[in-house]
Scaffold this motif. Structure first.
Motif, PDB file in Angstrom:
ATOM      1  N   PRO A   1     -24.914  14.047 113.088  1.00 32.73           N
ATOM      2  CA  PRO A   1     -24.431  13.041 114.044  1.00 32.73           C
ATOM      3  C   PRO A   1     -24.925  13.261 115.473  1.00 32.73           C
ATOM      4  O   PRO A   1     -25.307  12.309 116.153  1.00 32.73           O
ATOM      5  N   GLY A   2     -24.940  14.524 115.925  1.00 32.05           N
ATOM      6  CA  GLY A   2     -25.373  14.806 117.287  1.00 32.05           C
ATOM      7  C   GLY A   2     -26.842  14.562 117.538  1.00 32.05           C
ATOM      8  O   GLY A   2     -27.283  14.541 118.692  1.00 32.05           O
ATOM      9  N   GLU A   3     -27.623  14.392 116.448  1.00 33.57           N
ATOM     10  CA  GLU A   3     -29.061  14.141 116.579  1.00 33.57           C
ATOM     11  C   GLU A   3     -29.390  12.659 116.699  1.00 33.57           C
ATOM     12  O   GLU A   3     -30.557  12.306 116.933  1.00 33.57           O
TER      13      GLU A   3
ATOM     14  N   ALA B   1     -17.207  12.781 116.191  1.00 34.50           N
ATOM     15  CA  ALA B   1     -16.110  13.748 116.268  1.00 34.50           C
ATOM     16  C   ALA B   1     -16.013  14.556 114.978  1.00 34.50           C
ATOM     17  O   ALA B   1     -15.797  15.774 115.010  1.00 34.50           O
ATOM     18  N   MET B   2     -16.188  13.909 113.836  1.00 33.87           N
ATOM     19  CA  MET B   2     -16.178  14.625 112.563  1.00 33.87           C
ATOM     20  C   MET B   2     -17.302  15.662 112.516  1.00 33.87           C
ATOM     21  O   MET B   2     -17.125  16.766 111.995  1.00 33.87           O
ATOM     22  N   GLY B   3     -18.450  15.304 113.074  1.00 29.48           N
ATOM     23  CA  GLY B   3     -19.582  16.227 113.075  1.00 29.48           C
ATOM     24  C   GLY B   3     -19.326  17.478 113.890  1.00 29.48           C
ATOM     25  O   GLY B   3     -19.942  18.524 113.649  1.00 29.48           O
ATOM     26  N   ARG B   4     -18.404  17.403 114.839  1.00 32.18           N
ATOM     27  CA  ARG B   4     -18.084  18.576 115.652  1.00 32.18           C
ATOM     28  C   ARG B   4     -17.125  19.524 114.949  1.00 32.18           C
ATOM     29  O   ARG B   4     -17.027  20.696 115.315  1.00 32.18           O
ATOM     30  N   VAL B   5     -16.389  19.016 113.959  1.00 31.31           N
ATOM     31  CA  VAL B   5     -15.396  19.870 113.284  1.00 31.31           C
ATOM     32  C   VAL B   5     -15.773  20.202 111.832  1.00 31.31           C
ATOM     33  O   VAL B   5     -15.164  21.085 111.232  1.00 31.31           O
ATOM     34  N   ARG B   6     -16.779  19.495 111.279  1.00 31.09           N
ATOM     35  CA  ARG B   6     -17.235  19.771 109.920  1.00 31.09           C
ATOM     36  C   ARG B   6     -18.764  19.819 109.916  1.00 31.09           C
ATOM     37  O   ARG B   6     -19.436  18.860 110.329  1.00 31.09           O
ATOM     38  N   LYS B   7     -19.310  20.919 109.416  1.00 32.30           N
ATOM     39  CA  LYS B   7     -20.749  21.132 109.506  1.00 32.30           C
ATOM     40  C   LYS B   7     -21.565  20.270 108.545  1.00 32.30           C
ATOM     41  O   LYS B   7     -22.775  20.119 108.720  1.00 32.30           O
ATOM     42  N   ASN B   8     -20.926  19.726 107.508  1.00 38.14           N
ATOM     43  CA  ASN B   8     -21.686  19.020 106.477  1.00 38.14           C
ATOM     44  C   ASN B   8     -21.762  17.518 106.691  1.00 38.14           C
ATOM     45  O   ASN B   8     -22.112  16.773 105.775  1.00 38.14           O
ATOM     46  N   VAL B   9     -21.454  17.036 107.897  1.00 37.51           N
ATOM     47  CA  VAL B   9     -21.500  15.604 108.173  1.00 37.51           C
ATOM     48  C   VAL B   9     -22.931  15.177 108.477  1.00 37.51           C
ATOM     49  O   VAL B   9     -23.643  15.833 109.249  1.00 37.51           O
ATOM     50  N   ARG B  10     -23.330  14.075 107.864  1.00 42.32           N
ATOM     51  CA  ARG B  10     -24.670  13.524 108.076  1.00 42.32           C
ATOM     52  C   ARG B  10     -24.569  12.010 108.248  1.00 42.32           C
ATOM     53  O   ARG B  10     -23.577  11.397 107.856  1.00 42.32           O
TER      54      ARG B  10
ATOM     55  N   ASP C   1      -7.037  23.566 110.599  1.00 45.57           N
ATOM     56  CA  ASP C   1      -7.526  23.589 111.977  1.00 45.57           C
ATOM     57  C   ASP C   1      -8.495  22.444 112.268  1.00 45.57           C
ATOM     58  O   ASP C   1      -8.508  21.910 113.379  1.00 45.57           O
ATOM     59  N   TRP C   2      -9.289  22.061 111.272  1.00 47.89           N
ATOM     60  CA  TRP C   2     -10.300  21.028 111.538  1.00 47.89           C
ATOM     61  C   TRP C   2      -9.643  19.668 111.785  1.00 47.89           C
ATOM     62  O   TRP C   2     -10.154  18.877 112.595  1.00 47.89           O
ATOM     63  N   ILE C   3      -8.497  19.394 111.136  1.00 53.77           N
ATOM     64  CA  ILE C   3      -7.825  18.119 111.372  1.00 53.77           C
ATOM     65  C   ILE C   3      -7.200  18.110 112.761  1.00 53.77           C
ATOM     66  O   ILE C   3      -7.304  17.127 113.504  1.00 53.77           O
ATOM     67  N   THR C   4      -6.561  19.215 113.131  1.00 56.69           N
ATOM     68  CA  THR C   4      -6.013  19.316 114.489  1.00 56.69           C
ATOM     69  C   THR C   4      -7.128  19.193 115.519  1.00 56.69           C
ATOM     70  O   THR C   4      -6.992  18.491 116.535  1.00 56.69           O
ATOM     71  N   GLY C   5      -8.243  19.858 115.258  1.00 55.41           N
ATOM     72  CA  GLY C   5      -9.380  19.766 116.173  1.00 55.41           C
ATOM     73  C   GLY C   5      -9.929  18.359 116.269  1.00 55.41           C
ATOM     74  O   GLY C   5     -10.312  17.895 117.349  1.00 55.41           O
ATOM     75  N   LEU C   6      -9.975  17.657 115.137  1.00 57.64           N
ATOM     76  CA  LEU C   6     -10.458  16.280 115.123  1.00 57.64           C
ATOM     77  C   LEU C   6      -9.574  15.389 115.997  1.00 57.64           C
ATOM     78  O   LEU C   6     -10.078  14.597 116.803  1.00 57.64           O
ATOM     79  N   VAL C   7      -8.266  15.516 115.833  1.00 57.58           N
ATOM     80  CA  VAL C   7      -7.344  14.700 116.627  1.00 57.58           C
ATOM     81  C   VAL C   7      -7.526  14.965 118.116  1.00 57.58           C
ATOM     82  O   VAL C   7      -7.562  14.029 118.934  1.00 57.58           O
TER      83      VAL C   7
END
Length: 367
Positions: free
Chosen positions: A8-10, A46-55, A212-218
């Motif tokens: 996502p960041g790319e 935002a998902m890409g920042r908390v989960r590494k496998n997002v494309r 933690d990833w859901i809290t981080g996402l929010v």
């Protein structure tokens, strides 16, 4: 169809603009389901920042963007809709009239399967993989809040009178009601998440905020504020006391009810219903077309809704051993869950049991 896959960041600035532009005009082009904020680029970022496998698959034709598919991919090539389990709307964001072949898209993404549980209506290419279709109630606000109240009053006059009376009683007992539609205090967000975690435990459900990833996402989305997308925290106060709150997402036209909760000490006043009516009033004033209450059978949703959208679950897959193995593993679990949830004779005792277990667990924590 040319397909490239990126983190996502790319994504280029041009791609983000194109994606947002497709969504902004979707309702004018006969695809209002694409207006949902879960289909916005900001949610995927935002998902890409908390989960590494997002494309994100970027589909182009003649050098121009045609579609975007966000997904999560395992090492074995099994894909799932981005945010599966917390996202309330999924699918391909595309330009008007664009069609695609689902299996060709999977191959371009290096996937053997793509799983979804809240697929937006109109995603024709994925319909052959649908295993269930479910209502998602909404509160229509496009004609204004008074028009919404009029429809609610005509359909459920006793419910509306009772709810408004509870609001007046709450004000008399605990102080004047005050509603903040876009609360920016992070401490208030922590209060809401605490209520929601307690609700999950009290009702025997898994606490999403134990991850933690859901809290981080929010928290990521709480701090995301753009003209076309924002994380929105709303809170209802009685005097100085917060009594009910909600954190959700909004696009230009849709506000999604995502994490509503209330202080159980005020339960007899139905603060959650009062909150949703205030949310509807403020959202209508902001030009929101509808408040999406999300898939799931809840009495409060039936009371507040004006109509229902449709979302579906299922998967599209290639002929591949990993795809077959995933379906064999997941299909029975889905079937059992949907059977229980869809039949009151099964759901009520299961829900009662979960709540009893929740009380037992809560009691152990207090000791």
């Amino acid at each position: 169809m040319d397909i490239t896959v990126h983190r996502p960041g790319e994504l280029s600035a041009a791609d983000r603009v194109a994606w947002t532009g497709m969504q902004s005009k979707a309702h004018l082009n006969g695809a209002p389901g694409l207006s949902n904020p879960f289909l916005s680029p900001e949610f995927t970022l935002a998902m890409g920042r908390v989960r590494k496998n997002v494309r994100v698959a970027v589909v182009t034709e003649d050098g121009e963007p045609a579609a975007y598919l966000p997904f999560q991919r395992s090492r074995t090539g099994v894909g799932r809709a981005v945010g599966l389990g917390v996202s309330d709307c999924q699918g391909v964001m595309h330009r008007p009239g664009y069609t695609w072949d689902a299996r060709q898209l999977l191959r371009g993404c290096d996937l053997v399967l793509w799983e979804f549980d809240h697929l937006a209506a109109g995603q024709t290419a994925f319909e052959t993989g649908t295993t269930g279709v479910f209502p998602s109630p909404v509160m229509d606000l496009d004609q204004g809040y008074e028009a919404y109240l009029g429809r609610l009053r005509a359909r459920s006059p006793k419910f509306l009178r009772s709810t408004l009376a509870k609001g007046r009683r709450l004000s008399r007992d605990h102080g004047e009601l005050r509603y903040v539609h876009d609360e920016r205090d992070p401490g208030v967000l922590r209060t809401l998440l605490g209520w929601k975690s307690a609700q999950y435990r009290r009702t025997g459900r898994s606490d999403r905020f134990a991850h933690d990833w859901i809290t981080g996402l929010v928290h990521q989305l709480f701090h995301t504020r753009r003209e076309t997308f924002a994380g929105t925290l709303s809170m209802l106060y009685a005097g100085d006391a917060p009594v009910a709150g909600h954190f959700g997402l909004r696009s230009e036209r849709v506000l999604v009810s995502w994490f509503p909760a209330y202080d159980p000490d005020f339960a007899r006043y139905s603060p959650g219903l009062l909150l949703h009516l205030r949310m509807a009033e403020a959202a209508a004033a902001d030009g929101i077309a509808h408040l999406d209450l999300g898939r799931g059978q809840k009495q409060y949703k039936d009371s507040l809704k004006t109509r229902e959208l449709v979302v579906s679950e299922g998967w599209v897959a290639l002929r591949h051993p990993m795809a077959l193995g995933h379906r064999v593993h997941r299909a029975p679990v889905r079937a059992l869950r949907n059977t229980v949830v869809g039949r009151p004779a099964l759901f009520r005792p299961a829900d009662h049991l979960l709540k009893r277990l929740g009380k037992i667990r809560s009691g152990h924590r207090k000791q």
